[in-house]
Every structure is written in C-alpha cells, then in structure tokens.
Design a protein around this motif. Structure first.
Motif, PDB file in Angstrom:
ATOM      1  N   THR A  39       0.834  -1.199   0.000  1.00 48.39           N
ATOM      2  CA  THR A  39       0.000   0.000   0.000  1.00 48.39           C
ATOM      3  C   THR A  39       0.872   1.254   0.000  1.00 48.39           C
ATOM      4  O   THR A  39       0.660   2.175  -0.790  1.00 48.39           O
ATOM      5  CB  THR A  39      -0.891   0.006   1.254  1.00 48.39           C
ATOM      6  OG1 THR A  39      -1.554  -1.252   1.322  1.00 48.39           O
ATOM      7  CG2 THR A  39      -1.908   1.125   1.195  1.00 48.39           C
ATOM      8  N   VAL A  40       1.859   1.224   0.901  1.00 44.41           N
ATOM      9  CA  VAL A  40       2.746   2.392   0.995  1.00 44.41           C
ATOM     10  C   VAL A  40       3.432   2.631  -0.337  1.00 44.41           C
ATOM     11  O   VAL A  40       3.511   3.765  -0.829  1.00 44.41           O
ATOM     12  CB  VAL A  40       3.781   2.172   2.119  1.00 44.41           C
ATOM     13  CG1 VAL A  40       4.821   3.278   2.088  1.00 44.41           C
ATOM     14  CG2 VAL A  40       3.079   2.105   3.464  1.00 44.41           C
ATOM     15  N   ALA A  41       3.894   1.543  -0.985  1.00 51.74           N
ATOM     16  CA  ALA A  41       4.608   1.686  -2.255  1.00 51.74           C
ATOM     17  C   ALA A  41       3.694   2.310  -3.297  1.00 51.74           C
ATOM     18  O   ALA A  41       4.089   3.227  -4.031  1.00 51.74           O
ATOM     19  CB  ALA A  41       5.089   0.303  -2.725  1.00 51.74           C
ATOM     20  N   VAL A  42       2.456   1.824  -3.351  1.00 49.99           N
ATOM     21  CA  VAL A  42       1.524   2.339  -4.350  1.00 49.99           C
ATOM     22  C   VAL A  42       1.258   3.822  -4.125  1.00 49.99           C
ATOM     23  O   VAL A  42       1.335   4.639  -5.053  1.00 49.99           O
ATOM     24  CB  VAL A  42       0.208   1.538  -4.289  1.00 49.99           C
ATOM     25  CG1 VAL A  42      -0.866   2.224  -5.120  1.00 49.99           C
ATOM     26  CG2 VAL A  42       0.424   0.123  -4.790  1.00 49.99           C
ATOM     27  N   VAL A  43       0.979   4.177  -2.869  1.00 50.28           N
ATOM     28  CA  VAL A  43       0.669   5.581  -2.587  1.00 50.28           C
ATOM     29  C   VAL A  43       1.891   6.459  -2.858  1.00 50.28           C
ATOM     30  O   VAL A  43       1.774   7.559  -3.421  1.00 50.28           O
ATOM     31  CB  VAL A  43       0.178   5.737  -1.129  1.00 50.28           C
ATOM     32  CG1 VAL A  43       0.002   7.211  -0.798  1.00 50.28           C
ATOM     33  CG2 VAL A  43      -1.133   4.991  -0.939  1.00 50.28           C
ATOM     34  N   ALA A  44       3.057   5.945  -2.517  1.00 52.66           N
ATOM     35  CA  ALA A  44       4.287   6.717  -2.757  1.00 52.66           C
ATOM     36  C   ALA A  44       4.478   6.960  -4.241  1.00 52.66           C
ATOM     37  O   ALA A  44       4.801   8.067  -4.678  1.00 52.66           O
ATOM     38  CB  ALA A  44       5.488   5.961  -2.178  1.00 52.66           C
ATOM     39  N   LEU A  45       4.237   5.899  -5.017  1.00 56.87           N
ATOM     40  CA  LEU A  45       4.382   6.043  -6.468  1.00 56.87           C
ATOM     41  C   LEU A  45       3.417   7.111  -6.990  1.00 56.87           C
ATOM     42  O   LEU A  45       3.784   7.961  -7.817  1.00 56.87           O
ATOM     43  CB  LEU A  45       4.097   4.691  -7.147  1.00 56.87           C
ATOM     44  CG  LEU A  45       4.236   4.694  -8.666  1.00 56.87           C
ATOM     45  CD1 LEU A  45       5.658   5.011  -9.087  1.00 56.87           C
ATOM     46  CD2 LEU A  45       3.784   3.363  -9.260  1.00 56.87           C
ATOM     47  N   LEU A  52       2.527  12.385  -9.125  1.00 52.95           N
ATOM     48  CA  LEU A  52       1.787  13.644  -9.019  1.00 52.95           C
ATOM     49  C   LEU A  52       2.742  14.831  -9.029  1.00 52.95           C
ATOM     50  O   LEU A  52       2.571  15.790  -9.791  1.00 52.95           O
ATOM     51  CB  LEU A  52       0.957  13.620  -7.722  1.00 52.95           C
ATOM     52  CG  LEU A  52       0.194  14.883  -7.353  1.00 52.95           C
ATOM     53  CD1 LEU A  52      -0.819  15.233  -8.422  1.00 52.95           C
ATOM     54  CD2 LEU A  52      -0.501  14.720  -6.020  1.00 52.95           C
ATOM     55  N   ALA A  53       3.781  14.718  -8.184  1.00 63.04           N
ATOM     56  CA  ALA A  53       4.759  15.811  -8.099  1.00 63.04           C
ATOM     57  C   ALA A  53       5.439  16.034  -9.453  1.00 63.04           C
ATOM     58  O   ALA A  53       5.562  17.158  -9.949  1.00 63.04           O
ATOM     59  CB  ALA A  53       5.797  15.483  -7.032  1.00 63.04           C
TER      60      ALA A  53
END
Lengths: 445, 264, 394
Positions: free
Chosen positions: C73-79, C84-85
């Motif tokens: 989950t963390v990896a997906v959100v980080a990606l 986005l940035a």
C-alpha cells in the motif's frame, strides 16, 4: 403465338368460385393459427404468473402467536446485573422455556382443553426460531427483564401451513412433525385471537433459516447481496461498456483488431451464462484467490455477462446521433474527443441509461453462473457495509430461490414463489423505469 | 373538367373501366379528388402528371391494391365490364387475377424463372396438369418477349436476370393469370434506355389483347405508347383525351404548362 | 480489503491532482487562459492520468500476485505521490496537455474495448487448462464415446458425455418443436395481420416472457408443469412417474424461447421488401399464399439463423433443466422420463466442496468446453447467416 388455352372464361366478378371459397377458408385457417400462436404465448405468460402468484403470495403473510410473556429475572438474568456479556450465558433453550411457560399459561387461561394434547404439543406450535428472536430482543435491551410484554412470536411452519390451507387434519395424522391435536389447538387459539395471520415484513428483511424453520426464512441477505452485485455491475459495466462503445463507434479504424472485437462482442452476447460461471470460478476464485460466495465475484462475473448488452445498446444510441452534430462541433475547432464527450455522449445518454437498466435487470435475474461461484452457501450473517462487505459471504435473490426449491419442506416452495414475486417486482420497476426514460427522452432526428 | 368530358363523351357501353366520383384519402391527405374517367379496352391509356399528383394511387384503386394499406380510404365507383368492384360480393383476390399489375421496381420473387411465371396460374388453379402449366409459362414468356432469352435457364433464379429482363418477367408473370386489364406503375423508371425501348415495344404488342393503363412520369413515353392520356394534377384529373390531341392541343392551361415543362 | 481503501486513497489523490494541476497551469500563465496551449482543465486531467495510471498498474500487479501487504500500500501511494509531483513540475504554458490527455483517454477506450477479447480468452484458456488436467487423468476417448455417466466418490468413475449430450439435445429438440412454430406464427401474425393497436398491446405482452429470469421458469417447471404432466399424461398413460422429465423441461424452455424466436423472426420478416408483397398480392394471391409462398421462402435464411440462435440458447440453458429435467443420466427415447443435460452436470459437479484435482470435478470443465464449442459454432453460423441475409436486402 396462339391464344393462351387457360380454362378461364370471362367470369363475372360478382360470383365466387368454389376454389376461391376454399382459398379464403385456408386464409382464415392460417390467420387463426397466427392468432392462436399469440394466444398460446399470452396464455403461457398468464399461467406462469398465476402459478407463481398463487403459490407465492402466502409468503407475505405469516402466522404469529400473540402472548404476554413474563421475562423473569430468575430465568434470564440470575446475576441481576443486566450485563449483556453475562446474560449471553443463557442460551435459546432458556428463552424457549420462558416462552413455553407463557404459552401454557395463556392456553390454560383461555380455557382451551383438547383431548390428547400434551405439553410438548403445546410448545411445539411455536417456531424454534422464536426463542432466538426473543433472546436477541432482550440482549439488545436488557431493561426488559422482569417485565411482562405482549409479544407476537412466530408459529411453527406446520401450523402456518394449516392456517394457509397447506396442512390438513388428514395430512397431519401422517406427519411426525405435527399432530391433529395441535391443529385443534390452533383452531381454538385462532378463535380467541391468540393466533393469527399477519403481514410478514420479516420475509423481506430476515436472513435465511435452516431446513426445519421455513417460517423464519427471509430474503434480507439475498436482497443485500443482489444489491451489492448490482452496484458492482453498475460501477464496472457502465464505464467500460460506454468506453468500449465510444471507441468502436467513433474512433476505431477498420482493421483486424476492430473486427476481432466486434465478433467477440456478438458471440459473448450468445455464450451460455453458465460458461461465465466457469470463468468466474477458474479465474476469480481459483486463480485470483477472491473469496467464494462474495458479492464481488458475482458482480465481476455479471459485469462480464452484461457488457455485451450494454455495448450493443450504447452503440445503437451513439449511432442514432446524426453526424451533423459531430461535424458542427468539429467545424468549431473542437477535437474529435471533445466532439464526442461534449456533444454526442450527452445526446446519447438516455439511450445508454435505458440499455444499462435493461442490462442490470438481466443480471439481477441471472442464476446459473452464481451457483458455480459458491453463492448457494447457507449464509445467515448480513454482509458488512461496502467496501468490506463486498468480500463477505452473501446470497443473491435468484440463488436464494434456487436454494429454497432444493429443500424438502413444502413450506419452502411458498417461500421460493414469494421470493420470485419480489424478484419480478424489482424487474418490473427497472423495466418501467427504462420505458419511462425512453418515452421521456426519446428523440427522433 | 366538364369541358374535357364533353369533348370525349363518356361512352359507358364500350368502356372497359368506368370510374365515377373516385376519392382516396390517406390518413390525413386527400390523394385523389373526385375522378371520373372511362378507360377503353384494347388500348393503352397513359396517366401523366407531376410526382405526388395521385396518378399511382388512382391506378392502385383499379385492382383494389389500396385495400392492403390500412390508412387508405377509397370512396366512389369503379366499374369493370359494368360490375362495381367495391360491391361486397366482389373478391379482391379474383379481381386482381382479372386486373394484373406491374410495379415500378422489377420485383421478381426469389424463385426460379419458371416458378415466377407459374405462381399466378398455380394459386388461381388455372391449369390442371404440369404440361398445361408449362404451356402457360412458355406462352406468357413469349408474349412478354422474354422466351428466347430464358428458355434454356427456366430453373435459374428470376432475381439473376438484368433489370429489363426482370421487368419483362414481371409482365409475363402478370399475363400468366389471363387478365383482361394490365396496370403498369411507371414500369420503366428503374430501367436503362435500351430496356425501356424493349418494354415500350412490348406494351404496344400487349394492347392487342388487354386494356393497358400505364402510369408514367415521361411525357415522351406517354406519347409513344398510349392512345389515350389523362393528366393528373394535385389529385384531380385535369384533362383526358386522345394522346395526340392532348399533347398538341391541350384544353386546360395547367396541362399546357405541364407539357411545356413549366410545372412538374 | 486494504486494496479498496488504497484505491479510494488514489482517487482522492487524483482529485487533488486535478485541482493542483489546473491551478498551477493558471498560475504559470499568470491567470491569462489565452497564454496556455490547452484549457486549464486539460492540465488537471493530465495530472490525474499521470497520478493514477502508474499507481493503479502497480496496485493491480501487487494484488494479482498476493493479498496486498501494508508495505505494498505504501509503495503504491508513494508512487502516486511521486508521479503527481513530477507531472505538476511539467506543467508550463506550452505543455500540450490536451493532446496528452486525449491520447491517454484513447488508450483507455481501446483497453475497454479489449475487455471483450480478454473475456473470451479468459473463458477459453481457463477451460482449456483444466480440461487438459482432466484428460491427463481420464481418457478423452472414454469421455467422448462412453455411454455411461456414473461419477463415484471413491474414484474409478465413468464419465461419458453421450448420455448428457443426448439429454441436452432431446430437451432442446422438444423446446424448438414447440417454440419455433408458435414463435414463427406469432411473428407472422404480428408482422402481416395485426393492426397497429393490437401490435402495440400484444407485442410487449409476448416480450415480457423474454424478460422473466430463467429461475422463474425453472420453478414453474418444478411446481406446476412437472406435476401436471405427471398426473395427467405420464401416469395415466403409464409412461413415467416422475415430475421432472425431458417433456417438462422442453415445454417450459419452449415457452421461454417463444419471444426469442418471434422477435427475431419479426425483424427478419419485416426486412422482406414490400415490393414482393405487392407483387404477390397484385397477382391475386391471398395474404396466406403470399406469406407461405413468397415471404417465408425469401426470409428462410434469416429464419434458419434465428432458429439456430434459439437452439444455442436451448443447449446452454441451465436453470430450467436443473429444476425440470432431472439428474439421471440416461439414453432413453421416452420423453416422460427424467434425463439430464450437460449444464445440469456442470452445476452438480462444481457446487459444494469440490476437489480440483479429482476427475469428477475437472470433468465439469471438459463439459463446459464442449458446451462452449457447440454453442460457439451455432452462434457463429447463425450470425453469419443472419448478417448475409440482412446485406441481401440492404
């Protein structure tokens, strides 16, 4: 060129020959055959509906026994703390005793005396489900302990059948589950207003019940499960179907890939539904590891089944938007994508919506694929709210119907037919909505 | 209109078809208005007029083909050999055997050439034996000037013929039921000039045996094939007379404007 | 479950991305829209696409491999955040946001259209794979040629498809014998005789039959038609004693197919050109002569196509036979006997607790594949015939 030797002398038009009469008789027979065929179709529909209604309407009425029940503290909460954790130690058997006692008192008080009626016979006319229901009620409101409340509890399925005419004194004599004396008791209780047939709201809200308790079986879990699946179908099939249709109708070049997609859609629309069930079992459950009996799997399978219907309807309504609209938008410098999304799609929206509703209606009644993905399992727990609830075990309306047809007790036939009435009512509403939508927004170019 | 009628007196004795006060309404349009006309036997009568003037609708009244259109309402009198075809005793099925029809677009049935021609005699029971039927087929095809072109392939599908051949097949099909009157609704409008010429030649032949009524949008065709011509305008029959007379010396100004190309 | 929450998080991020992208585009142009290459919304959508697509792909990959872990989950959100940035940084007045967005949307549209291919592929592959496993344990000759169907729990079962195929074809045959004349006559009456008002009332009535779910027909067979046939035909005549029978299922399936046959035939008859009707009526044919001798022969290919489609429907129908035909695999000619079909056995072998290594379970996939092949052939043939017929009159 000699004259044509037809034996047709100049004949007056006012006289009809035998042959003409015969031809007209044949014409009339043929016409009657056509009318007969239509009547056969309509008669079949009428018989079908009549059969379902007559055997199913009973499910909406249920026999209840009306009793004042004293919820004694000594029996139900010996500790006196009203602590539900402690009170849970009293099982349904304890509550059963309380109800039995109340019933025995009520029968005695009403002055009902029947030869050969044992105490077991008296307590036997109450549904075994009643104790659980009273227990749930008390546990959710412990303050009721110590009070005497007027309650309507479920009567046993056989007594219910007697009130609905399914069980008779003769059949009871042969039935180990009910005795003629109990039926006499039921008669006497009816006379005194202790037993009556009332509207059965629990049929729509209660979960399924076990084989021995048809009187308690309801459609709550099944309706919820079906609703979850429809939600998934709507959320997936509508956007995917519309996107696919837009591509095929507005952007697709004439090439092999497009042909392949077209052929695939046409064929998928005619693939037997059970094959989709096999697909769901093999891919979603065995391969992807999604849980059995879950609305999410049912929803995915039904989505794949509904897609061709939605695509075909959407393409038809996109096609119905005249090219002049697109040309007008393009002429103003809009891109093709803008022309489609700003102008064509809104104009096609009513048609798409109508097609989607009809697709959903088709999905709602589909049974066979759901059998294969484990929706036949006996589920008594309501699934949680979405999104987690989508992964909880649930039933579905048509599968619940199938399930009930497989049970031995004839009371379940009534339940199954009643469930069909509910299913048909949902379908009626959906189809009516589609028709209204079409009438309201239909536009002829 | 009265003038026209006095110029060409209504000779009911010799008229094959006598029409009096014919009106046709479609749903809410008045397609044919109060038409009186006498159509002679053994002659070609042409109906001309701008499109939508009611000439085809009028033609379809003569064998009650308008009965097949639910919205059409026909009133007035049509007499064939003195018998009113709207008499309740008259069977439209028998009437249509007596009054054959050829349509605008060639419409052979998806059957063999032989079966196309044999269709009428078969349904009306005009022949008793196979040999008789074959004879009728051959004679009808000969009379439609098609025999020599198709005699070797009678079992080939009728839809495989060329446009002109198809239309002649339809004419053969119509005359195979031994009609007395032939109605033709723009029979050449879908054909090329050569096929048109063949059909016109055929029509000229046919008038020896039948009363032919032909609707045409071509004044030249009317002039070439017909002996009598009726001019229709806005549902009314404006003028009716000998073809030569009508084209050279029209009585009505509307006829004159039409044949000189000012309306149409 | 956490996958769904991750998905929701991504959607919120995407919405945020839209707002940020749009605002940044406006800011980069100093609030003057005319200075931008595309509309501000396009920049927003471009951001959404860049945020969602890589993250969603990763999410799909992770969930397909194994249940999603918190790390995943963390990896997906980080990606998603990184994308986005990055996409926000790219926004400048001359960035061709519209073209980017439109290309992205087109790719999505193509992917949606390919779901149909993926579905077919999924069906074929999943069944082929399991069928192969089945034939590894059970000879294909026995499967296709054996006349006994007798699965046993202990193993050593006889799994011949012939009795099932026979039941399937027998039920379908009876259904078609009933449905084709009735449906065809109904269509003829509707198309050639009925007044507009009659049609407006009756046609929806017949079509209601098509909207009724098959489980309803199944129950109708089970509680009404079956007992009726048993009590008034089979038992008095001494030909059977079972409510479930080929006749029960066939008749009810026939009712189900009436609207299917009639609406297809209605369309097809309506396509026969009016000129043929006029030609025949103009020769003095009656309506029935016109219909039998001109219209039906002309419409024949189309009607054959419709009948083939109906046959494919009948062969693949499940609920009516499950509830109406019975479960005994038999090769018998008596239509009042209970028999069983391919679909019934697929259901019975795959419901309940199945052992996916046993041939008794795997045989269902071979049955399914056979069913799929039969109906596919019928459908392809029927659709080709109908299409050719339509082209003829267009």
């Amino acid at each position: 060129m000699s004259d044509i030797s037809c034996p047709a002398p100049a004949q007056s038009l006012l006289k009809r020959g035998d042959r003409t009469a015969r031809r007209h008789a044949a014409e009339a027979r043929f016409r009657a055959c056509g009318l007969g065929a239509i009547l056969i179709g309509l008669a079949a529909l009428a018989v079908l509906l009549a059969s379902v209604l007559t055997s199913g309407l009973g499910a909406f009425r249920q026999s209840y026994i009306h009793l004042p029940i004293h919820l004694s503290e000594a029996e139900l909460d010996q500790s006196g703390t009203r602590d539900t954790e402690v009170m849970k130690k009293v099982t349904t058997i304890g509550y059963g005793k309380v109800i039995d006692k109340a019933l025995a008192e009520a029968v005695a008080q009403a002055g009902i005396a029947i030869d050969g009626l044992t105490d077991d016979d008296i307590s036997g006319i109450i549904s075994r489900e009643a104790a659980a229901q009273v227990r749930d009620m008390v546990l959710s409101n412990p303050d009721l302990i110590g009070e005497t409340i007027d309650l309507s509890v479920l009567a046993n399925g056989r007594i219910d059948g007697y009130l609905k005419g399914r069980v008779t004194a003769e059949s009871a004599a042969l039935d180990s589950n009910v005795s003629p004396a109990q039926l006499q008791l039921a008669d006497a209780m009816m006379e005194r207003g202790l037993l009556s047939l009332d509207f059965n709201a629990a049929f729509l809200t209660a979960p399924d019940a076990s084989d021995q308790r048809p009187e308690a079986a309801g459609l709550g879990v099944a309706i919820l499960g079906s609703a979850y699946m429809m939600l998934i179908v709507l959320a997936l099939a509508l956007p995917i179907g519309v996107a696919a249709s837009i591509y095929l109708e507005e952007f697709a070049p004439k090439n092999r890939l497009t042909d392949l997609i077209e052929v695939n859609i046409a064929n998928l629309a005619a693939v037997p539904s059970i094959v989709f069930g096999i697909l769901g079992l093999a891919i979603f459950i065995n391969f992807a590891g999604l849980p059995q009996s879950a609305p999410v799997v049912g929803g995915l399978v039904l989505t794949l089944m509904t897609l061709p219907t939605i695509i075909i309807a959407t393409r038809a309504s996109l096609k119905a938007v005249p090219p002049s609209i697109r040309e007008a938008a393009l002429g103003l410098g809009a891109s093709r994508m803008q022309a489609v999304f700003h102008h064509v799609l809104p104009l096609a929206a009513p048609g798409i919506l109508t097609g989607t509703i009809l697709g959903l209606a088709q999905a709602l009644g589909e049974t066979a694929p759901l059998l294969l993905i484990g929706m036949v399992a006996f589920v008594r727990e309501y699934p949680a709210a979405p999104p987690e609830g989508l992964f909880d075990p649930a039933s579905a309306l048509p599968v619940q119907i199938y399930n009930w047809t497989q049970r031995a007790d004839p009371a379940f036939v009534e339940r199954a037919s009643g469930a069909i009435i509910v299913l048909l009512a949902f379908l009626l509403v959906m189809n009516a909505a589609a028709i209204l939508l079409r009438r309201r927004f239909e536009r002829r170019w | 209109m009265k003038d026209t009628l006095t110029e060409t007196p209504a000779t009911t004795d010799t008229a094959k078809i006598a029409v009096r006060g014919l009106q046709v309404h479609y749903a809410d349009t008045h397609a044919v208005r109060d038409v009186d006309v006498d159509i002679p036997d053994k002659a070609v009568t042409a109906l001309i007029g701008p499109s939508g003037c009611g000439k085809s609708t009028f033609l379809r009244c003569l064998n009650r083909m308008n009965d097949t259109i639910p919205a059409a309402r026909v009133t007035g009198e049509v007499r064939i050999d003195g018998e009113d075809i709207h008499d309740p005793r008259v069977d439209p099925v028998q009437l249509r055997a007596k009054v054959g029809m050829v349509f605008q677009k060639p419409n052979p049935f998806p059957k063999s050439i032989r079966d196309n021609v044999a269709y009428g005699p078969k349904i009306h029971g005009l022949t008793r034996t196979r040999a008789e039927l074959d004879e009728v087929v051959e004679k009808s095809l000969r009379r439609a000037a098609l025999w020599d072109e198709v005699k070797d392939r009678l079992n080939a599908p009728g839809t495989g013929l060329s446009g002109g051949q198809q239309q002649r097949l339809c004419i053969a099909r119509a005359i195979a039921t031994a009609p007395e009157i032939l109605l033709m609704d723009e029979p050449c409008s879908a054909l090329d000039p050569i096929a048109t010429a063949q059909i016109e030649e055929l029509i000229d032949e046919l008038r020896n045996r039948f009363a032919v009524v032909i609707v045409t949008h071509s004044m030249q065709q009317a002039a070439r094939v017909s002996q009598r011509t009726a001019f229709f305008h806005l549902g009314r029959m404006v003028e009716y007379g000998d073809t030569g007379e009508l084209f050279t010396n029209p009585a009505d100004p509307r006829t004159e404007s039409y044949i000189s190309g000012r309306i149409g | 479950m956490s996958a769904i929450w991750t998905l929701l998080t991504l959607l919120i991020l995407a919405a945020l991305g839209f707002a940020l992208g749009r605002a940044r585009a406006l800011a980069s142009a100093g609030g003057d829209i005319r200075a931008l290459h595309s509309l501000p919304g396009h920049y927003g959508w471009a951001t959404v696409l860049f945020t969602l697509v890589p993250a969603l792909s990763l999410l799909a990959l992770l969930t397909m491999a194994a249940p999603l872990t918190p790390a995943g989950t963390v990896a997906v959100v980080a990606l998603a955040l990184a994308a986005l940035a990055w996409s926000l940084r790219r926004i400048a007045p001359d960035f061709r946001a519209r073209r980017t967005v439109e290309r992205g949307v087109l790719v999505l549209l193509v992917l949606a259209a390919c779901v149909a291919i993926a579905t077919t592929a999924g069906i074929v592959l999943s069944m082929l794979f399991e069928t192969q496993n089945f034939f590894a344990q059970y000879g294909w000759r026995d499967f296709f040629l054996s006349t006994t169907w007798a699965p046993r729990f202990q193993g050593n079962s006889d799994l011949g498809i012939l009795p099932l195929l026979w039941g399937t074809l027998y039920v379908s045959f009876i259904a078609l014998v009933f449905a084709v004349p009735v449906g065809l006559f109904a269509a003829i009456y509707m198309a050639e005789y009925a007044s507009r008002r009659f049609r407006a009332i009756v046609k929806p009535g017949i079509e209601v039959l098509a909207g009724i779910p098959t489980i309803v027909y199944g129950l109708f067979a089970l509680i009404t038609v079956g007992p009726l046939l048993r009590d008034y035909f089979a038992q008095p005549l001494g030909v059977g004693s079972s409510g479930s029978s080929v006749m029960t299922a066939g008749l009810v399936m026939g009712i189900m197919l009436i609207p299917f046959v009639s609406s297809l035939s209605d369309d097809i008859i309506a396509q026969v050109p009016q000129s043929l009707r006029d030609g025949s009526l103009g020769l003095g044919a009656t309506r029935s002569e016109t219909i039998c001798q001109v219209i039906l022969p002309a419409a024949l290919p189309g009607i054959v196509g419709a009948v083939l489609l109906a046959a494919s429907r009948a062969i693949g129908e499940t609920m009516i036979v499950v509830l109406g035909a019975g479960a005994a695999a038999k090769l018998s000619l008596n239509p009042f006997e209970a028999m069983t079909t391919i679909t019934v056995k697929i259901v019975s072998q795959l419901t309940g607790d199945s052992d996916f290594a046993a041939p008794e379970t795997l045989v269902a996939f071979a049955l399914g594949l056979t069913l799929f092949a039969i109906t596919l052939c019928l459908n392809v043939l029927a659709l080709a015939i109908v299409r050719k017929y339509r082209e003829q009159y267009e």
